[in-house]
Design an enzyme around this catalytic site. Sequence first.
Site, PDB file in Angstrom:
ATOM      1  N   GLU A 232      13.314 -14.791   0.124  1.00 53.79           N
ATOM      2  CA  GLU A 232      13.647 -15.903   1.031  1.00 53.79           C
ATOM      3  C   GLU A 232      12.625 -17.033   0.859  1.00 53.79           C
ATOM      4  O   GLU A 232      12.837 -18.150   1.317  1.00 53.79           O
ATOM      5  CB  GLU A 232      13.612 -15.426   2.500  1.00 53.79           C
ATOM      6  CG  GLU A 232      14.741 -14.469   2.882  1.00 53.79           C
ATOM      7  CD  GLU A 232      14.492 -13.780   4.240  1.00 53.79           C
ATOM      8  OE1 GLU A 232      13.597 -14.218   4.993  1.00 53.79           O
ATOM      9  OE2 GLU A 232      15.212 -12.796   4.521  1.00 53.79           O
TER      10      GLU A 232
ATOM     11  N   ASP B 194       0.839  -1.199   0.000  1.00 58.52           N
ATOM     12  CA  ASP B 194       0.000   0.000   0.000  1.00 58.52           C
ATOM     13  C   ASP B 194       0.877   1.253   0.000  1.00 58.52           C
ATOM     14  O   ASP B 194       1.861   1.341   0.733  1.00 58.52           O
ATOM     15  CB  ASP B 194      -0.871  -0.029   1.265  1.00 58.52           C
ATOM     16  CG  ASP B 194      -1.838   1.125   1.354  1.00 58.52           C
ATOM     17  OD1 ASP B 194      -2.823   1.128   0.605  1.00 58.52           O
ATOM     18  OD2 ASP B 194      -1.607   2.036   2.180  1.00 58.52           O
TER      19      ASP B 194
HETATM   20  C1  GLC Z   1      -4.060   3.333  -0.499  1.00 59.35           C
HETATM   21  C2  GLC Z   1      -5.348   2.571  -0.404  1.00 59.35           C
HETATM   22  C3  GLC Z   1      -6.420   3.496   0.113  1.00 59.35           C
HETATM   23  C4  GLC Z   1      -6.013   3.985   1.484  1.00 59.35           C
HETATM   24  C5  GLC Z   1      -4.621   4.619   1.453  1.00 59.35           C
HETATM   25  C6  GLC Z   1      -4.063   4.767   2.838  1.00 59.35           C
HETATM   26  O1  GLC Z   1      -4.122   4.356  -1.430  1.00 59.35           O
HETATM   27  O2  GLC Z   1      -5.666   2.005  -1.629  1.00 59.35           O
HETATM   28  O3  GLC Z   1      -7.672   2.877   0.183  1.00 59.35           O
HETATM   29  O4  GLC Z   1      -6.943   4.922   1.955  1.00 59.35           O
HETATM   30  O5  GLC Z   1      -3.698   3.828   0.749  1.00 59.35           O
HETATM   31  O6  GLC Z   1      -3.698   3.524   3.368  1.00 59.35           O
END
Ligand code: GLC
Length: 532
Positions: free
Chosen positions: A244, A203
């Site tokens: 790993e 993310d």
């Molecule tokens: C990414 C996710 C989103 C979230 C953001 C913060 O963009 O896709 O849904 O709000 O990260 O984690």
Amino acid sequence: MAAPSWWQRGAIYQVYPRSFADGNGDGVGDLLGLREHLDHLTDLHVEAVWLSPVFPSPMADFGYDVADFCDVDPLFGTLADLDQLIADCHERGIRVILDWVPNHTSDRHPWFLASRSARDDPMRDWYVWRDGSPDGRPPNDWRSEFGAVGPAWTYDPDTGQWYLHSYTPQQPDLNWDNPQVEAAMHDVVRFWLGRGVDGLRIDALQRLAKDPLLRSNAGAARRHDQDWETAHDRLRRIRRVVDEYRGRIIVGEVYLLDLPRVLAYLQGGDQLHLAHNFVFLHLPWDAVAFRSGIDGFQTLAEPDAWPAWFLGNHDHSRIDTRYDDGDSGPARARAVALMLTALRGTPFLYQGDELGLPDAEIPPDQVVDVDGRDPERSPIPWRPPSVAGPGAGFTTGTPWLPLVEAAERLCVERQAADPRSTLSLVRRLAALRAASPILQTGEQRMLDAGPDVLAWLRTLGSERLLAAVNFATEPRPLLGEDVPDGRCAVLLSTDPGRTDLSVTAGACELRRFTLQPSEAVLLRLLDDDTAQ
Ligand code: GLC
């Protein structure tokens, strides 16, 4: 090319667990509901399922505010349920990718509770704390990604300093310049890969590296709050941890609208396996724009950098709504499905794309997301409300967000029974890709095929397929020198009105082929000057 890896062969399907299927009737989707609907994934021939976060969370950002990286939130089930889901998926040959949120934690995470407790707490430096300006303003001009939040800093009166949050104040950013943070987050990766997870979606990867001097963005040639050069070595060290384990992958959310910078996270074979390309997602519905988006990637990518194509996720208005041409039909969503399947690279599908779902109408008093993303997170309609009640088979309770108005017509059960439906089309496309090495690994060449037409040729050995998408709302012929001579058969069309498949299977001249409005086709080249 050698046999493709699993993550190159077919689609990766994103499940947003809150909205997929509710197994316990509380109105929110969960792991039990997902396990009960795995046939849907099998019917779509998906190679892997990517789950948006299911970890313990106060849900300020619906799971992207993680309070414990190594457990499951009771709303979704238990760690044992997740183990069972992974086992069930593996039994069906479906891989599992979890969402790893390394940039920030919840403000309820024990690390942050310790960090905010005192300036001299040993974990103080795990997050980004600074003094404000003498006149009481935040340390610099950085803004939250979410417009409604405003500054990316929140003042903590107890310790008299500000902490950084690139998203909501409930999501304090971890300090990746601290090696202890990096080591702890590597342990999270090992925890999940050791448990049998096949990959991680990273993310907000572009946020993992910021200017350590925290200089303001204003007047600077480039932003200081993301995509700092330290990102790449940091990512290489993550990749070494992933390596790993055998056959595991990392997919990066690299939210940068600059293709060379996105590709910088994919090159060299020692960083990401796949990158979400947001430049592509933001293209207007225009053949020339799509052509240059695809060419751009092909030109800039090293030969081993594998493309991934996606046009929807839980943060963006749905394909059918975004590309709406005013008529109510899902023609463009259907064309997108064919495009993603036929391009060289890994297609990503967001749950509901296979139904051509539009955004849902959310009445103002039911809005729950801080950044306006509720419409694309509306629950999946499984069964007609007239039969299954207002929860449309998603839930027996009250759904946490309203369902789309057209649930009766668009639900899975109705579409599965209709060979002309979007779901039936997407299933056919997926089956074709699964059975066609040429679609998985064949070479690709973009073609000039006339105004409003995006066309490309896939080749493998002597086999050749031509894919074409008509971006216009009127018929368009395949035109021009680039269009090969010879006859073709229609393998697949997105136009439910094209009933002459059997006639065209008997072959037609490629250069006389006319695409219907918003139609996409896959044509098999039968014979020509070169392929005899
Ligand atoms: C990414 C996710 C989103 C979230 C953001 C913060 O963009 O896709 O849904 O709000 O990260 O984690």
